[in-house]
Design a protein around this motif. Structure first.
Motif, short mmCIF file in Angstrom:
data_model
loop_
_atom_site.label_atom_id
_atom_site.label_comp_id
_atom_site.label_asym_id
_atom_site.label_seq_id
_atom_site.Cartn_x
_atom_site.Cartn_y
_atom_site.Cartn_z
N GLU A 108 0.85 -1.20 0.00
CA GLU A 108 0.00 0.00 0.00
C GLU A 108 0.88 1.25 0.00
N ALA A 109 1.93 1.21 0.80
CA ALA A 109 2.84 2.37 0.85
C ALA A 109 3.57 2.54 -0.48
N LEU A 110 4.08 1.45 -1.05
CA LEU A 110 4.79 1.58 -2.34
C LEU A 110 3.85 2.12 -3.42
N ASP A 111 2.60 1.64 -3.43
CA ASP A 111 1.64 2.13 -4.43
C ASP A 111 1.42 3.63 -4.26
N ARG A 112 1.36 4.06 -3.01
CA ARG A 112 1.13 5.48 -2.76
C ARG A 112 2.34 6.32 -3.19
N TRP A 113 3.54 5.87 -2.87
CA TRP A 113 4.73 6.64 -3.27
C TRP A 113 4.92 6.61 -4.78
N GLU A 114 4.48 5.53 -5.41
CA GLU A 114 4.51 5.48 -6.88
C GLU A 114 3.68 6.64 -7.44
N ASP A 115 2.52 6.87 -6.86
CA ASP A 115 1.67 7.99 -7.31
C ASP A 115 2.34 9.33 -7.04
N VAL A 116 2.87 9.48 -5.82
CA VAL A 116 3.52 10.75 -5.45
C VAL A 116 4.66 11.05 -6.43
N LEU A 117 5.45 10.03 -6.74
CA LEU A 117 6.63 10.25 -7.60
C LEU A 117 6.26 10.45 -9.07
#
Ligand SMILES: N[C@@H](CCC(=O)N[C@@H](CS)C(=O)NCC(=O)O)C(=O)O
Length: 316
Positions: A205-214
């Motif tokens: 969930e965290a990686l998916d979120r940082w993928e969006d942020v980046l």
């Protein structure tokens, strides 16, 4: 695995709670180097030594800050052997993994030199003061801040925690710690299905979120590289080679995330950083040290990952 109890080595299992969740122990040495010397550890060239493991993501952060701040001459560094068995981290008698200060055989000997009654885990990184014969600090997040801010006279390179971003950097460091940096360990060392699934779900969930942020910003806190990026980098650069297989963090790989994958290559391309990424030692450490996770100790040959592919993130 083992730990020191009142200066004596005791062997045992990874610490876990009643539900089989891996529990990381608190670090014990929390002194500070200061530019003005008020802490008793003044920032001086030649005075400090960093004991690291090239395999360890926490220690890797400190090795990166030492490089990107231009402190390689001012602060000496050495690595323990990649294999960590029942004796904990060890030094070899000579060569790359020897203890250059005392010729000790175990990292725990360094802890006992600092405190004959030391109790706690014997972890890397260790920031050693050659003048006082003390461990200043063994908490990577605090060490990177000291290298970043307290060596102004000796350092070069940018400020990786500028005051206008400090609150955000602290927040991101907090945010990535549990699900990502520690999350891979919580998944890998879980001893129940539920504990593993809890950790792996939070991680992705965290990686998916940082993928969006980046997708919208080049680095975690905007258009400048900060300490938060180096903290994220040392987990991501190990991910596909060890966490995906060995720690069962296998919902996706980093190469499957276009933004995270470009971001890792972007940081890898920063001058001096590639030389700090020792994938051979990373793989050797994880696959051979955790007998309960990989009893055959076979080190996989792959995956073939090319961190030097142009990242194309300049315009983001
Ligand atoms: N909180 C510490 C964690 C350091 C840490 O856990 N290092 C691992 C290596 S990756 C270690 O030395 N483990 C040995 C042990 O726990 O016995 C930091 O960030 O500096």
């Amino acid at each position: 695995m083992g730990m020191l109890v009142e200066g004596r080595w005791k062997t045992g299992e990874f610490p876990k709670d009643e539900e089989g969740r891996f529990v990381r122990q608190k670090t014990t040495f929390r002194g500070r180097i200061t530019a003005d010397g008020s802490s008793g550890h003044p920032a001086e060239a030649g005075r400090y030594h960093l004991y690291i493991s090239w395999a360890c993501p926490w220690a890797h952060r400190t090795a990166i800050l030492r490089t990107v701040k231009g402190l390689e001459e001012a602060i000496s560094l050495s690595s323990v052997e990649p294999y960590m068995g029942k004796d904990g981290w060890t030094f070899s008698a000579e060569g790359e993994f020897a203890d250059p200060l005392f010729g000790e055989s175990h990292l725990r000997d360094i802890y006992v030199r600092a405190d004959p009654d030391a109790t706690g885990r014997v972890t890397t990184p260790v920031l050693w003061d050659k003048e006082t014969g003390e461990i200043v600090n063994n908490e990577s997040r605090e060490i990177i801040r000291m290298l970043d801010h307290e060596f102004e006279e000796l350092a070069s390179g940018p400020d990786f925690c500028p005051s206008d971003l400090e609150d955000e950097i602290e927040q991101v460091l907090d945010e990535i710690y549990e699900p990502v940096n520690n999350g891979v360990y919580r998944a890998g060392f879980a001893t129940t299905q539920a504990a593993y699934e809890e950790a792996v779900t939070e991680l992705f969930e965290a990686l998916d979120r940082w993928e969006d942020v980046l997708g919208g910003r080049r680095y975690l806190c905007g258009d400048r590289i900060t300490e938060a990026d180096w903290a994220m980098f040392t987990t991501l650069v190990r991910f596909d080679a060890v966490y995906h297989g060995h720690f069962k963090c296998n919902i996706r790989r980093i190469v499957d995330y276009p933004n995270l994958w470009g971001y890792v290559r972007d940081l890898y391309a920063y001058p001096g950083v590639a030389e700090t990424v020792r994938l051979d030692q990373i793989k050797k450490h994880y696959y051979t040290s955790h007998e309960s996770v990989n009893p055959t100790r076979i080190v996989p040959v792959g995956p073939a990952i090319d961190f030097t592919i142009p990242h194309g993130r300049e315009g983001i």
